[in-house]
Design an enzyme around this catalytic site. Sequence first.
Site, PDB file in Angstrom:
ATOM      1  N   HIS A 122       0.809  -1.220   0.000  1.00 15.67           N
ATOM      2  CA  HIS A 122       0.000   0.000   0.000  1.00 15.67           C
ATOM      3  C   HIS A 122       0.843   1.270   0.000  1.00 15.67           C
ATOM      4  CE1 HIS A 122       0.468  -0.149   4.504  1.00 15.67           C
ATOM      5  NE2 HIS A 122       0.507   1.156   4.342  1.00 15.67           N
ATOM      6  N   ASP A 153       0.033  -7.549   1.316  1.00 17.62           N
ATOM      7  CA  ASP A 153       0.481  -6.168   1.498  1.00 17.62           C
ATOM      8  C   ASP A 153       2.001  -6.079   1.533  1.00 17.62           C
ATOM      9  OD1 ASP A 153       0.233  -3.459   1.699  1.00 17.62           O
ATOM     10  OD2 ASP A 153      -0.094  -3.428   3.863  1.00 17.62           O
ATOM     11  N   GLY A 227       3.526   6.398   8.167  1.00 17.90           N
ATOM     12  CA  GLY A 227       4.897   6.608   7.706  1.00 17.90           C
ATOM     13  C   GLY A 227       5.822   5.490   8.130  1.00 17.90           C
ATOM     14  N   ASN A 228       5.427   4.766   9.186  1.00 15.96           N
ATOM     15  CA  ASN A 228       6.187   3.582   9.615  1.00 15.96           C
ATOM     16  C   ASN A 228       5.932   2.391   8.694  1.00 15.96           C
ATOM     17  OD1 ASN A 228       6.095   4.661  12.861  1.00 15.96           O
ATOM     18  ND2 ASN A 228       7.918   3.588  12.148  1.00 15.96           N
ATOM     19  N   SER A 229       4.852   2.442   7.929  1.00 17.71           N
ATOM     20  CA  SER A 229       4.473   1.306   7.091  1.00 17.71           C
ATOM     21  C   SER A 229       5.620   0.870   6.192  1.00 17.71           C
ATOM     22  CB  SER A 229       3.267   1.672   6.227  1.00 17.71           C
ATOM     23  OG  SER A 229       2.111   1.835   7.009  1.00 17.71           O
ATOM     24  N   LEU A 281      -7.501 -24.469  -5.705  1.00 16.62           N
ATOM     25  CA  LEU A 281      -8.441 -25.577  -5.868  1.00 16.62           C
ATOM     26  C   LEU A 281      -9.733 -25.073  -6.478  1.00 16.62           C
ATOM     27  CD1 LEU A 281      -8.477 -28.611  -5.279  1.00 16.62           C
ATOM     28  CD2 LEU A 281      -9.565 -28.105  -3.091  1.00 16.62           C
ATOM     29  N   GLY A 282     -10.175 -23.899  -6.023  1.00 18.50           N
ATOM     30  CA  GLY A 282     -11.342 -23.273  -6.644  1.00 18.50           C
ATOM     31  C   GLY A 282     -12.672 -23.628  -6.024  1.00 18.50           C
TER      32      GLY A 282
END
Length: 373
Positions: A122, A153, A227-229, A281-282
């Site tokens: 992100h 992510d 901002g740490n992300s 597998l679906g």
Amino acid sequence: MKHNKKSLLSVALLISVTVFFTVGLILGGRVSSVEAAQNLEAASPNVFLGPDTIQTIVKQAGPAVVKIETETQIQNNGDPFLNNPFFRDFFGEQYKRKPGLTKALGSGFIISKDGYIVTNNHVVAGAAKIHAYLTNRKEPYAAKLIGSDEQLDLAIVKIDAGDDLPSLEFGDSNKLEVGSWVIAIGNPYGLDHTVTVGVISAKGRPLTINENQFTDLLQTDASINPGNSGGPLINLQGKVIGINTAINAQAQGIGFAIPSSTVTQVVDQLINEGKVIRPWLGIYMQPITKELANYFGLQEPEGVLISAVAESSPAQKAGLKRGDIVLEYNKKKMSDPDRLKKEVSNAKIGDEVVVLIYRDGKTIFVPIKIAER
């Protein structure tokens, strides 16, 4: 009372031996304590936290942590009136949608000397430009997106800045215990290389972030802010055991990180393939309750109910149907959807698996070829 010389000599000798023995125990105890401390520190760096431990780790790890700045193209300023053609025509050209750039900040860390950087998806998703700032240089490096995965992510970007960059190693988050000391380094609110310290508050936390469901996040009270992300969560051995990724806006001192055990499984795929390859597998699943067991004629609740089958999926091609109950997967009994999901996720693309299905009062074996989602 009279004591002869022999008795006094014996007492003096006994006292000397006792003092010598006691001092020996004390000194020996000190040596043993030091050795024990060293052994324990090697085995578990969270046991002893010296006055210089944090600053030493920060000095070593800090240069490998980068500030990431992105520029993203936007189409309008978010004014709802601009979507109405009447207002655009009435007020003129100045109210027409105008493209522009929006900037955002995040963090990341270098994992190889040739410039591969781990961050959150992100942080860089949809970015037209990505810049990475290192501590030893004022001007940023242009970064290229190498691979990303929205579900986890995670993203990998790369800079060309030589072949001898500082880098961080991954530790094993599976060995963490609740209460283990951790250090977060990042750029909250654009404040370069902010250091916060705390402990692991919990493991295996489920959390939904931007419609992505995480099931195994680390929770920490080390302060994590916007901002740490993408920045590292580091143990007292100086190794990365988590990727800081989220905060709880309704609380203080509650942050979350993606465990390193998850990251290390997909880093090579992100670098080499540009994405995470997932076996598929679906089928859509739900657990078997007592009521469902009675309805389908099972003697007891067991297996996993298929509530739907995806179009053109391996399951559909193999002939699985809605209402089938998966009792076994490769001879392993399936007790709930999570167990079956884990087994499928551990499979490789192209693997031939056999499932035991309960259908219309009968059991049948169905071979399925695992495909890429």
